[in-house]
Design an enzyme around this catalytic site. Structure first.
Site, PDB file in Angstrom:
ATOM      1  N   THR A  44      -2.205   0.152 -13.110  1.00 17.01           N
ATOM      2  CA  THR A  44      -1.904   1.159 -12.095  1.00 17.01           C
ATOM      3  C   THR A  44      -3.096   1.357 -11.172  1.00 17.01           C
ATOM      4  O   THR A  44      -2.937   1.528  -9.957  1.00 17.01           O
ATOM      5  CB  THR A  44      -1.526   2.488 -12.766  1.00 17.01           C
ATOM      6  OG1 THR A  44      -0.382   2.286 -13.588  1.00 17.01           O
ATOM      7  CG2 THR A  44      -1.212   3.561 -11.733  1.00 17.01           C
ATOM      8  N   HIS A  47      -3.058  -1.327  -8.639  1.00 14.06           N
ATOM      9  CA  HIS A  47      -2.113  -1.008  -7.557  1.00 14.06           C
ATOM     10  C   HIS A  47      -2.794  -0.130  -6.510  1.00 14.06           C
ATOM     11  O   HIS A  47      -2.633  -0.345  -5.299  1.00 14.06           O
ATOM     12  CB  HIS A  47      -0.897  -0.260  -8.117  1.00 14.06           C
ATOM     13  CG  HIS A  47       0.085  -1.107  -8.871  1.00 14.06           C
ATOM     14  ND1 HIS A  47       0.901  -2.032  -8.264  1.00 14.06           N
ATOM     15  CD2 HIS A  47       0.385  -1.155 -10.195  1.00 14.06           C
ATOM     16  CE1 HIS A  47       1.669  -2.613  -9.184  1.00 14.06           C
ATOM     17  NE2 HIS A  47       1.364  -2.101 -10.357  1.00 14.06           N
TER      18      HIS A  47
END
Length: 346
Positions: A44, A47
């Protein structure tokens, strides 16, 4: 506590981040201040660092990101009596409302109003982090700071694998990033008959084998669906755990799963996934489950137990430890897929 601290700031809506000096966070009456001893990079976080479509739609720079850590409690809010100064802790990163339908039913991991540290509020890529005391998990003295910092993502892996009964079953782990690698070890410890690890990255497939995969398949050099069927007496796997986020891999997960099998999806595809629902889902009677977060705190108890018992050894996939200042190197290793888990030390 007053003063300044080093922190990795997602400073703009674009690629990269910056190391800055910022104020040490001030705590509310129900919070604690934690000195971060180790913090690890998650998919994450990648990202957010690379600023893909998901990050652009979700996060609001500038802020401190990062959500996986271990540390020591150094200050208590006036209402806190559940932990003490000096306790070694990690944290459940989902801060839940406690009042929505799901929370009232005890399903805190799918709270409608979840705030995630390092995503929706300041995180732990810093020397200090402030968190609600109710989110803390006490770490045992036997667990190293580095290992304690990866319990949160290990919880994701455990939740994905344990969403199905994998004992004596054929299991595919699709995507061998850090959480996929943890899932390999967990499926093996849970008694899976076969653990088939699938990826496009030779480095990570080698790590998957070290984590206990019985078969590794390079999806670019072979037909993974045909190989899976060949290794399962033409039945397909009983459980497929999709960790890659690649649309083609999600489609292949459905196709390689046996009739009546389970497909558990933890990944975050950033594009629409074309699916032949008639042939690959309905007529096969598949059960598809999306996985988010961890059951609070049931999953943490299981993760802690697996680590303490030695049934899952994460050592092979803990490949890099870097000072906080070298975070760019850690993120580039993640982007290139040339690492397992990267730990940053403030």
């Amino acid at each position: 506590m007053e003063g300044k601290m080093k922190a990795i700031i997602k400073h703009h809506r674009g690629y990269g981040a910056e190391l800055q000096m910022v104020d040490i966070p001030q705590i509310s009456p129900d919070e604690v201040l934690i000195k971060v001893n180790a913090t690890s990079i998650c998919g994450t976080d990648v990202h957010i660092y690379t600023w893909d479509d998901w990050a652009a739609s979700r996060v609001q720079p500038p802020y401190v990101f990062g959500h996986e850590f271990s540390g020591e409690v150094v200050e208590l809010g006036r209402n806190v009596d559940s932990v003490n100064v000096g306790d070694r802790v990690s944290a459940e990163t989902h801060i839940v409302c406690g009042t929505c339908k799901q929370c009232l039913e005890g399903k805190y991991h799918i709270c409608q109003n979840t705030q995630i540290i390092g995503v929706d509020r300041n995180g732990c890529f810093a020397e200090y982090v402030a968190l609600p005391a109710k989110n803390l998990w006490r770490n045992s003295q036997e667990t190293s700071d580095n290992m304690a910092s990866v319990q949160e993502p290990m919880g994701n892996a455990l939740q994905t694998v344990f969403a199905s009964d994998v004992a004596a079953k054929d299991v595919a782990i699709i995507g061998c990033g850090p959480i996929g690698l943890m899932a390999v070890g967990i499926a093996k410890a849970a008694g899976a008959r076969q653990v088939i690890a699938i990826d496009l990255n030779d480095y990570r497939l080698d790590l998957a084998e070290k984590m206990g995969a019985t078969t590794i398949l390079h999806a670019g050099n072979t037909d993974p669906i045909a190989e899976v069927y060949a290794r399962t007496h033409d039945n397909g796997v009983d459980v497929a755990c999709e960790m890659s986020g690649a649309p083609i891999a999600v489609k292949q997960a459905l196709q390689m799963t046996t009739n009546g099998g389970d497909v558990n999806i933890l990944s975050l595809p950033t594009q629409d996934v074309p699916v032949n629902f008639t042939d690959d889902v309905v007529f096969k009677g598949l059960k598809i489950q999306g996985i988010t977060g961890r059951k609070i705190f049931e999953t943490w108890q299981r993760v802690s137990g697996l680590l303490a018992s030695g049934q899952v050894d994460l050592t092979p996939m803990m490949t890099h430890e870097l000072p906080l200042e070298d975070f760019d190197k850690g993120f580039e290793l993640m982007v290139q897929g040339q690492c397992g888990k990267v730990v940053l030390r403030p």
